[in-house]
Design an enzyme around this catalytic site. Structure first.
Site, PDB file in Angstrom:
ATOM      1  CG  ASP A  67      -0.332  -0.784   2.425  1.00 47.15           C
ATOM      2  OD1 ASP A  67       0.899  -0.704   2.535  1.00 47.15           O
ATOM      3  OD2 ASP A  67      -0.952  -0.964   3.305  1.00 47.15           O
ATOM      4  CG  ASN A 136      -9.131  -2.240  11.908  1.00 49.61           C
ATOM      5  OD1 ASN A 136      -8.284  -2.923  11.212  1.00 49.61           O
ATOM      6  ND2 ASN A 136      -9.214  -1.022  11.278  1.00 49.61           N
ATOM      7  CG  HIS A 138      -5.799  -2.597   8.636  1.00 52.60           C
ATOM      8  ND1 HIS A 138      -6.170  -1.372   9.125  1.00 52.60           N
ATOM      9  CD2 HIS A 138      -4.712  -3.113   8.771  1.00 52.60           C
ATOM     10  CE1 HIS A 138      -5.134  -1.131   9.546  1.00 52.60           C
ATOM     11  NE2 HIS A 138      -4.150  -1.889   9.394  1.00 52.60           N
ATOM     12  CD  GLU A 143      -8.578   0.635   7.408  1.00 55.10           C
ATOM     13  OE1 GLU A 143      -8.969  -0.329   8.605  1.00 55.10           O
ATOM     14  OE2 GLU A 143      -7.512   1.271   7.833  1.00 55.10           O
TER      15      GLU A 143
HETATM   16  C1  F6R Z   1       1.149  -1.894   6.092  1.00 56.42           C
HETATM   17  C2  F6R Z   1       0.085  -2.627   6.153  1.00 56.42           C
HETATM   18  C3  F6R Z   1      -0.672  -2.619   7.418  1.00 56.42           C
HETATM   19  C4  F6R Z   1      -0.018  -3.158   8.537  1.00 56.42           C
HETATM   20  C5  F6R Z   1      -0.758  -2.778   9.777  1.00 56.42           C
HETATM   21  C6  F6R Z   1      -0.277  -3.155  11.245  1.00 56.42           C
HETATM   22  O1  F6R Z   1       1.737  -1.849   4.850  1.00 56.42           O
HETATM   23  O2  F6R Z   1      -0.206  -3.084   5.346  1.00 56.42           O
HETATM   24  O3  F6R Z   1      -1.860  -3.200   7.197  1.00 56.42           O
HETATM   25  O4  F6R Z   1       0.599  -4.220   8.539  1.00 56.42           O
HETATM   26  O5  F6R Z   1      -1.630  -1.715  10.031  1.00 56.42           O
HETATM   27  O6  F6R Z   1       0.798  -2.412  11.431  1.00 56.42           O
HETATM   28  P1  F6R Z   1       1.794  -2.410  12.650  1.00 56.42           P
HETATM   29  O7  F6R Z   1       2.747  -3.656  12.108  1.00 56.42           O
HETATM   30  O8  F6R Z   1       2.312  -1.185  12.613  1.00 56.42           O
HETATM   31  O9  F6R Z   1       0.901  -2.714  13.901  1.00 56.42           O
END
Ligand code: F6R
Length: 258
Positions: A67, A136, A138, A143
């Protein structure tokens, strides 16, 4: 789903780095799907240190990031491109032409998403997709919602996701972009192999839901149950709810203690 629990996030990272190093030796043209965020930092750190020891050659490998924010310059410290450059790319011998991102500054964002999907196809698909998970549920920026989009698309970010990223934008929520581009759930599920990493107590509840709950678009990561080669790598803290409920080592997923 195969579930592996490690004593610490460093041990988890070292194990996954070891696997990537071996895979890269077997398949120099490996196509990796990469995530950003807090969770993969120890993994990238471990990969850099193995590279410094002369154990890896990334010159034929290809990467696709999950992303990117809309409207953020690649050089901005909050861009995921900057994150990857800082934590992995500038330390290893990846060919810049083979590191792929969704371009959040493209004039036509829909066309940009199509271009990205075509690049994945042209590369022969993703061999190994690394994922983190949001509290959550995702994955990427898919989301929780009543419906999920299958392929790369434009996303309106939730307040929670914007807050989680404020650290990269001077800690100021108003500076965090409101939109991003993300691989879709089908893009992710088309990877040949998927490894989801989750560490820390704040991930324990969503990990339990992802692994043992029904498949629901309200928990995007639960769709991973549909894939036949998914491994969930957890530290003890993130595995706490699975353990408490006695849900590891029984009918759901094979448990591997490390
Ligand atoms: C980022 C991504 C997000 C993160 C997720 C967890 O490229 O794809 O889905 O993997 O938000 O983020 P952290 O590791 O910071 O808890």
């Amino acid at each position: 789903m195969k579930i592996s629990i490690f004593k610490s996030q460093q041990q988890l990272a070292a194990a996954l780095a070891g696997r990537i190093v071996r895979k890269l030796r077997e398949e120099p043209r490996l196509v990796l799907g990469l995530a950003t965020g807090r969770t993969p930092l120890p993994l990238y750190h471990a990969l850099v240190s193995r590279h410094r020891k002369g154990e890896t050659d990334y010159s034929h490998a290809t990467t696709f990031n999950l992303d990117e924010f809309v409207g953020v310059e690649p050089a901005h410290p909050g861009s995921y491109r900057s994150y990857m450059r800082e934590h992995l790319f500038r330390h290893v011998n990846l060919n810049a032409k083979r590191t792929h991102f969704l371009d959040g500054r493209a004039e036509d964002l829909d066309a940009e998403c199509d271009r990205f999907e075509e690049s994945i196809l042209r590369a022969g698909g993703i061999d190994l997709q690394i994922l983190g998970i949001g509290c959550n549920g995702h994955i990427g920026f898919n989301e929780p919602a009543a419906e999920l989009l299958p392929w790369s698309h434009r996303v309106k970010l939730t307040l929670a996701s914007r807050k989680a990223n404020a650290g990269f934008f001077d800690g100021e929520l108003r500076k965090v972009p409101k939109e991003a581009l993300s691989m879709g759930v089908a893009t992710i599920l088309h990877a040949r192999q998927i490894v989801l990493m989750a560490t820390g107590p704040q991930k324990a509840e969503i990990v339990a839901k992802t692994v043992t709950g029904p498949i629901a678009t309200r928990v995007p990561a639960s769709l991973l149950q549909l894939h036949n080669d998914v491994e969930i790598l957890l530290d003890e803290a993130a595995a706490a709810d699975l353990r408490r409920a006695g849900l590891v080592g029984r009918r759901r997923g094979r448990l591997h203690e490390r």
